[in-house]
Design a protein around this motif. Structure first.
Motif, PDB file in Angstrom:
ATOM      1  N   ARG A 193       0.753  -1.091  -0.090  1.00 45.93           N
ATOM      2  CA  ARG A 193      -0.058   0.123  -0.035  1.00 45.93           C
ATOM      3  C   ARG A 193       1.016   1.337  -0.146  1.00 45.93           C
ATOM      4  O   ARG A 193       2.056   1.406   0.409  1.00 45.93           O
ATOM      5  N   MET A 194       0.564   2.281  -0.687  1.00 45.71           N
ATOM      6  CA  MET A 194       0.867   3.584  -0.616  1.00 45.71           C
ATOM      7  C   MET A 194       0.924   4.452   0.468  1.00 45.71           C
ATOM      8  O   MET A 194       0.392   5.409   0.457  1.00 45.71           O
ATOM      9  N   GLU A 195       1.562   4.068   1.552  1.00 47.20           N
ATOM     10  CA  GLU A 195       1.457   4.847   2.816  1.00 47.20           C
ATOM     11  C   GLU A 195       2.395   6.030   2.876  1.00 47.20           C
ATOM     12  O   GLU A 195       2.470   7.002   3.626  1.00 47.20           O
ATOM     13  N   TYR A 196       3.730   5.684   2.189  1.00 49.25           N
ATOM     14  CA  TYR A 196       4.657   6.559   2.261  1.00 49.25           C
ATOM     15  C   TYR A 196       5.108   7.114   0.648  1.00 49.25           C
ATOM     16  O   TYR A 196       4.430   6.861  -0.107  1.00 49.25           O
ATOM     17  N   ALA A 197       6.262   7.607   0.705  1.00 46.38           N
ATOM     18  CA  ALA A 197       6.585   8.077  -0.665  1.00 46.38           C
ATOM     19  C   ALA A 197       6.632   7.000  -1.811  1.00 46.38           C
ATOM     20  O   ALA A 197       7.333   5.877  -1.294  1.00 46.38           O
ATOM     21  N   PRO A 198       6.306   7.300  -3.090  1.00 48.61           N
ATOM     22  CA  PRO A 198       6.062   6.137  -3.737  1.00 48.61           C
ATOM     23  C   PRO A 198       7.655   5.745  -4.449  1.00 48.61           C
ATOM     24  O   PRO A 198       8.604   6.762  -4.250  1.00 48.61           O
ATOM     25  N   PRO A 199       8.016   4.568  -4.901  1.00 46.78           N
ATOM     26  CA  PRO A 199       9.452   4.193  -5.460  1.00 46.78           C
ATOM     27  C   PRO A 199       9.735   4.847  -6.610  1.00 46.78           C
ATOM     28  O   PRO A 199       8.785   5.374  -7.175  1.00 46.78           O
ATOM     29  N   ALA A 200      10.997   5.021  -6.916  1.00 49.91           N
ATOM     30  CA  ALA A 200      11.377   5.563  -8.117  1.00 49.91           C
ATOM     31  C   ALA A 200      11.090   4.781  -9.273  1.00 49.91           C
ATOM     32  O   ALA A 200      10.760   3.408  -9.282  1.00 49.91           O
ATOM     33  N   THR A 201      10.703   5.324 -10.510  1.00 46.75           N
ATOM     34  CA  THR A 201      10.673   4.381 -11.507  1.00 46.75           C
ATOM     35  C   THR A 201      11.812   3.998 -12.172  1.00 46.75           C
ATOM     36  O   THR A 201      12.894   4.046 -11.699  1.00 46.75           O
ATOM     37  N   TRP A 202      11.753   2.967 -13.211  1.00 45.79           N
ATOM     38  CA  TRP A 202      12.847   2.426 -13.847  1.00 45.79           C
ATOM     39  C   TRP A 202      13.638   3.464 -14.525  1.00 45.79           C
ATOM     40  O   TRP A 202      15.025   3.329 -14.093  1.00 45.79           O
TER      41      TRP A 202
END
Length: 111
Positions: free
Chosen positions: A60-69
């Motif tokens: 779940r997106m509770e924090y900052a989203p991950p970086a894209t490829w």
């Protein structure tokens, strides 16, 4: 991801990040075998999906989203500009990184 280097510091990782990408880096508690230092690095960016937890899909997106490829690739290219001999994830130096990514993140500089 793991980063091994003889010269990089956590400040170098931060300097290589272009906003909205941010970096969390900490030097590993155990001695590195490949280079003088080992870092654990996490990038956050603009990916619309949570990272794969290995259990029932993305988190779940509770924090900052991950970086894209592509955000990862651009960041790695800038880190390899500082230390061409670094080992990042499964890339053994700058030349190996650009070979495996087919120069997708190579920047041509005018002399």
């Amino acid at each position: 991801m793991r980063v091994y280097s003889d010269i990089l510091t956590a400040a170098d990782f931060d300097a290589a990040a272009e906003r909205p990408v941010s970096v969390w880096a900490c030097e590993g508690p155990f001695p590195a075998r490949k280079r003088a230092r080992r870092f654990n690095v996490t990038l956050t960016g603009t990916s619309p999906r949570g990272r794969n937890t290995g259990r029932y899909g993305g988190e779940r997106m509770e924090y900052a989203p991950p970086a894209t490829w592509d955000e990862h690739g651009a960041w790695m290219a800038r880190v390899f500009d500082v230390d061409p001999d670094a080992v990042i994830a499964h890339y053994d130096g700058r030349d190996d990184f650009h070979r495996q990514t087919r120069n997708a993140y190579a920047v041509t500089r005018d002399a």
